[in-house]
Design an enzyme around this catalytic site. Structure first.
Site, PDB file in Angstrom:
ATOM      1  N   LYS A 286     -41.160  70.656  67.508  1.00 50.84           N
ATOM      2  CA  LYS A 286     -39.922  70.421  66.769  1.00 50.84           C
ATOM      3  C   LYS A 286     -38.759  71.032  67.550  1.00 50.84           C
ATOM      4  CE  LYS A 286     -38.020  70.725  62.080  1.00 50.84           C
ATOM      5  NZ  LYS A 286     -38.292  71.084  60.672  1.00 50.84           N
ATOM      6  N   GLU A 375     -44.975  69.553  44.890  1.00 49.89           N
ATOM      7  CA  GLU A 375     -44.249  69.952  43.688  1.00 49.89           C
ATOM      8  C   GLU A 375     -45.121  69.929  42.436  1.00 49.89           C
ATOM      9  OE1 GLU A 375     -41.384  68.506  46.752  1.00 49.89           O
ATOM     10  OE2 GLU A 375     -43.193  67.640  45.848  1.00 49.89           O
ATOM     11  N   ARG A 403     -40.486  64.832  40.872  1.00 54.39           N
ATOM     12  CA  ARG A 403     -41.835  64.449  41.278  1.00 54.39           C
ATOM     13  C   ARG A 403     -42.898  65.140  40.424  1.00 54.39           C
ATOM     14  NH1 ARG A 403     -42.170  64.688  47.670  1.00 54.39           N
ATOM     15  NH2 ARG A 403     -42.898  62.560  47.448  1.00 54.39           N
TER      16      ARG A 403
END
Length: 639
Positions: A286, A375, A403
């Site tokens: 990344k 979540e 969610r």
């Protein structure tokens, strides 16, 4: 443009990439990476994620026939390079700006954006649906899901793998393994992938197995099945465990270097012709190619303005002390409370730095939990903690809490468990746009039985609501606050208990009544100042609670006024204004309720101030609305 980006300046679509020689893809990768650095350093957005998939992005568009073939990005903030290569290079400087292009893939923006995505872990499900549709329509369309930045830790991804492995779709999943989402990845899956990527014996023999057995992929189905069983057995023996993905029916390839663009194109070309469900595991860095981002991946996920030469992040100079971010008030207050109350624990789904739970994780690592991008699990995990007598502060962004709505109802509220939901990024969040606005939590939380719904107007109120929630917890409570800074420099006040369902009368007057909820009440207060400067007497109450409502304030307003203005940084249908309107109607008051908030439509990106104005509840619009109704009242009196 042409001098600095000799290749990129001529790329207006993937067809232009296909005209390049394979060795030119290396130079194009360097130019694309530099272009992202140049633009994002001056126009802030997500950064490190897209740098990490530059080579993959080019290889995908080089090999596949997009947009006929579908590429789905997960999470969507990896797609900057994709946007630049698919006709949006010259407007990329408007990325995330008001009326500009979206920071995420968006179907209405480009035919190359196969599926809109701002939340994580959706790609495999969507790709599976597209692959099945292609099969039913006899289209022979190739479908690729790129899942990375920790998105594979989301349960939905595993549900899709489980389903896909059972129905044999012709699709490819590319696992972009960079060992990090925003914060470092957590959990057993991370360790499993680490075992694969670091096994030298496995990686050496894996290449040989692939080269030998790959030659037989075009044989009959029975022979192919036998070959694959042999391949799986060799892989399992090398790893000393079964391959997770192949046990779910996906043929596993990798890991390979995700920054070798020429090799990537060869591998993708080979996989393109292999039928059935496949998973390619690529290893990337990344922030690749920009040292400051590689060295500080969390900070450079979305760094804001920065000096592209030095990597120094640019802060706006100000001689005035700056109020803190609400998220930092949450993080520091939670530690204060946890030091006083040993029952308190913290929970977040992969947003430890984003919500500032990392402060508690550093000081009390055994009492703060990052559960990954999950979540639903975060909510039910919190319910389990609460069922055993602990007091979990479950911090989830408002838009991500959507969610886990069933878990809020079924696992928490139905059992009346004392989970404290701290909903960060409530209201319009600005540049991230429609997928990230916390527009609906006031409406969806107030409809749940046993739920208390609160929103502080400032930092002190946030502290006091958190303090109150853990004193004698009797059921779930939702405390929502916005993205960004508050209004108080001297915010660390002694804790005070707040009576549930009680608001604050900020000023009294007889010309017009304004009822506000949450931080947006500070804008309403400034509008009231303008009205009083015009000679009008304004009643303004910070209601603090959407559920239960302050009945005493509502009765006083109902008896005194013909018109009340409600102001909320949330959706109008079912929100705070609706709650006030319902109460007046149910209790026999004939009063006009003028509701200001987010209209019944999806709001795109822009600064918070631009979007408040667009939706009609910035300071000027609150002032004008009140002025209009005060004027009407004066005319009626004169008549």
């Amino acid at each position: 443009m042409e001098k600095k980006y000799t290749l990129l300046s001529n790329i207006d679509s993937p067809e232009d990439i296909k005209r390049l020689k394979p060795e030119q893809l290396v130079d194009l990768s360097a130019e694309l990476r530099q272009f992202i650095i140049d633009i994002v350093s001056e126009n802030p957005g997500h950064f490190a994620s897209s740098l990490g998939v530059v080579e993959l992005t080019i290889a995908l568009h080089y090999v596949y026939n997009t947009p006929f073939d579908r590429i789905i990005w997960d999470v969507g903030h990896q797609a900057y390079g994709h946007k630049i290569l698919t006709g949006r290079r010259d407007v990329f400087h408007t990325n995330r700006k008001y009326k500009g292009i979206s920071g995420f893939p968006k179907r209405s923006e480009s035919p190359y954006d196969a599926f809109g995505v701002g939340h994580s872990s959706t790609s495999i499900s969507a790709a599976l649906g597209m692959s099945v549709a292609s099969r039913l329509k006899l289209e022979n369309r190739k479908v690729v899901a790129v899942i990375g930045d920790g998105a594979l830790t989301g349960g939905m991804a595993f549900e899709a793998l489980n389903h896909g492995g059972g129905i044999n779709p012709n699709m490819l999943v590319i696992l972009n393994d960079n060992n990090i989402s925003i914060d470092p990845s957590v959990g057993a899956l991370k360790e499993y992938l680490l075992d694969i990527t670091t096994s030298k014996t496995y990686n050496k023999i894996k290449d040989e197995v692939w080269d030998i057995l790959g030659r037989f992929d075009r044989v009959g189905p029975k022979t192919r099945s036998l070959i694959q069983k042999v391949e799986n057995a060799i892989k399992a023996a090398l790893l000393k465990q079964s391959n997770l993905f192949e046990s779910m029916g996906f043929r596993y390839f990798g890991p390979i270097d995700g920054h070798d663009v020429i090799y990537l194109t060869r591998v993708l070309q080979d996989l393109k012709d292999i039928p059935g469900p496949k998973l390619l595991h690529i290893v990337t860095v990344k922030g690749k190619g920009y040292a400051p981002a590689e060295n500080n991946q969390t900070a450079f996920h979305a760094p804001g303005l920065f000096d592209k030469e030095t990597g120094e992040r640019i802060k706006v100079d100000s001689n005035k002390p700056t109020p803190p971010r609400y998220q930092d008030v949450f993080g520091e207050t939670l530690v204060e409370l946890a030091e006083q109350n040993p029952k308190i624990v913290g929970v977040t789904p992969a947003m430890a730095s984003g919500c500032s739970l990392n402060i508690m994780m550093q000081k009390m690592p055994d009492r703060a939990f990052d559960v990954g991008i999950a979540e639903q699990h975060a909510v039910t995990f919190s319910a389990g903690l609460a069922a055993e007598g602990l007091i979990p502060f479950c911090n989830i962004y408002s838009t991500f809490m959507q969610r886990a709505y069933d878990q809020v109802i079924h696992d928490v509220a139905l059992q009346n468990l004392p989970v404290v939901f701290c909903l960060d990024r409530g209201g319009l969040v600005g540049d991230d746009g429609a997928t990230h606005h916390g527009a609906y939590d006031l409406a969806y939380m107030r409809s749940v039985p046993n739920m208390t719904v609160a929103a502080p107007m400032n930092e002190e109120e946030l502290r006091n609501l958190m303090y109150t929630a853990q004193l004698e917890p009797k059921g779930p409570i939702s405390i929502r606050y916005p993205r960004g800074n508050g209004v108080m420099v001297d915010w660390r006040k002694p804790f005070k208990r707040v009576e549930l369902g009680k608001g604050r009368v900020l000023r009294t007057g007889t010309d017009i009544a304004i009822l506000s909820i949450g931080h947006i009440g500070n804008l309403a207060a400034k509008a009231a100042d303008m009205l009083e400067a015009d000679g009008h007497a304004v009643f303004h109450a910070d209601m603090r609670f959407v559920k239960p409502l302050d009945v005493e304030i509502l009765e006083a307003v109902g008896k005194e006024f013909k018109t009340v203005i409600t102001v909320e940084d949330g959706c109008l249908p079912g929100g705070f204004g609706s709650a006030v309107l319902e109460w007046f109607n149910d209790n026999g008051y004939s009063i006009k309720v003028v509701r200001l908030g987010i209209p019944d439509t999806f709001i795109e990106q822009g600064t918070q101030q631009e979007l408040y104005a667009e939706c009609g509840y910035d300071i000027e619009n609150i002032y004008k609305t009140a002025k209009r109704y005060i004027t009407k009242k004066v005319k009626l009196r004169a008549g």
